[in-house]
Design an enzyme around this catalytic site. Sequence first.
Site, short mmCIF file in Angstrom:
data_model
loop_
_atom_site.label_atom_id
_atom_site.label_comp_id
_atom_site.label_asym_id
_atom_site.label_seq_id
_atom_site.Cartn_x
_atom_site.Cartn_y
_atom_site.Cartn_z
N ASP A 185 30.75 40.07 32.36
CA ASP A 185 30.04 40.37 33.59
C ASP A 185 30.90 41.14 34.58
O ASP A 185 30.42 42.03 35.26
CB ASP A 185 29.53 39.07 34.24
CG ASP A 185 28.24 38.63 33.59
OD1 ASP A 185 27.35 39.48 33.41
OD2 ASP A 185 28.11 37.45 33.23
N HIS A 199 23.95 39.12 25.04
CA HIS A 199 24.18 37.81 24.44
C HIS A 199 23.86 37.75 22.96
O HIS A 199 24.43 36.95 22.23
CB HIS A 199 23.50 36.71 25.27
CG HIS A 199 24.29 36.38 26.49
ND1 HIS A 199 24.04 36.93 27.72
CD2 HIS A 199 25.40 35.61 26.64
CE1 HIS A 199 24.95 36.51 28.58
NE2 HIS A 199 25.79 35.70 27.95
N CYS A 230 37.77 34.40 29.39
CA CYS A 230 36.86 33.96 28.33
C CYS A 230 35.81 35.00 27.97
O CYS A 230 34.88 34.70 27.24
CB CYS A 230 36.22 32.63 28.69
SG CYS A 230 35.17 32.73 30.15
N GLU A 251 33.57 36.47 37.72
CA GLU A 251 32.84 37.51 37.00
C GLU A 251 32.12 38.48 37.93
O GLU A 251 31.40 39.36 37.48
CB GLU A 251 31.87 36.89 35.98
CG GLU A 251 30.99 35.79 36.47
CD GLU A 251 30.16 35.14 35.36
OE1 GLU A 251 30.23 35.58 34.20
OE2 GLU A 251 29.42 34.20 35.69
#
Length: 425
Positions: A309, A37, A356, A285
């Site tokens: 993911d 992240h 996304c 995911e």
Amino acid sequence: MPPHAILIAEDLTPSDVTQLPAQIAGIGLAFSAPTAHSSILARSLGLPLVCGIGEELMEVEVGRPAIIDGHQGRILIDPTEEDLKHYSDARRRRLQRQAFAAAHAHETAITRDGIHIPVYANANTEEDVYARRGQGADGIGLLRTEYLFQERSAPPGVESQTALYRRLAADMDNQPLTIRALDVGGDKFMAYASPQIEANPFLGQRGSRFLLARPDLLRDQFRAILRTARGLPASAVIRFMLPMISTVKELEDVRRLLTEVQIDENKRANGEATGATIAIGVLVEVPAAALLAERLARWVDFFSVGTNDLAQYTLASDRTNSAVAALADPLHPAVLQLIARTAYAAKVFDIPISLCGEMAGDVSAIPLLLGLGVTELSAPLPTVPRVKQTIRECDMIQCRQLAESALRCNDADDVRALLAIGVAR
Ligand code: PEP
Ligand code: MG
């Protein structure tokens, strides 16, 4: 810190990245990985970041001249005159391409053969939502709500969330606003909401699993969304997206909870109109979700594929561990098979399928994603104009041929080689 500084560190947390001084021109990390992240946040700020270089990076002395190449994943220490010329030429050409894309950013993205692909932006902050306009995004395809409330010691509650979502929704002009349910766990922990210490947090109580264990958080968030919707016209669209769904039962349980909240809120509203359309979707995911996409599709209004993911779980490689992160490559044919399967289910059930993950901002991958059947994209904010421009250069027949060839490849490098030929560009 001098201007155009390159920050060298072993690793950074997501909140470190949001607090970096403005002079930082790029980041080099000894550890970490491209879809950790902290890397995602750096990309959303348009900052080049190279990670997983190894401990030796920490031996570079302060003040040494360097070039950071985020495309190739390299840091050149003490570059030669030749390197400087090569990189300043490449930079000039890239800026020219970006300027061209930016000049057309507000035009719709339609393929050469007339297919309209909505391009949304991923937002990690309130400001990102407003900034989408400048980048020509057609809406917000992923709002990572956990970052909006990360500095709090107590849960955000219904009132403060409603106030925030109302501000955001007021700016949307009927463009979709996709609010992802609080995605706690993995590498994201909040003082007010953290799972027990786990040996493998990415395989632990994450996303919807965590929310089912803490239904108070899910209820409050959905209540705030319903109250936001009530003040909006019926033409406004709010999408609520559920992360880390792995079984049909989880989705049923979440939906039941949401229905209870909705009934309760309707009673409270006493006949007042419901307002904006609320669509409920799954962030696909986990491989199990992709494999059972047809069963999930009956319960939802849209899918969005979270390749960050999906790649880590398909290739069993921790997206934050630099020793194995290169394996978690979304171009791996196994991941592509899962995207294709999800897209097929979306088509059968006639629901939109967005993507996304960070992959949506990789312009070389876009013809492939369209060929796999993805109908919308949600990309890191600074990449939106180039994503739109790339779509305009695509032809669907060629995209489908490219996807068929990619699905037959043995590994991600073969797929990358195929994309480099630029069949569809
Ligand atoms: C993903 O996993 O691809 C995704 C969009 O969610 P996040 O990166 O926040 O885990
Ligand atoms: Mg995810």
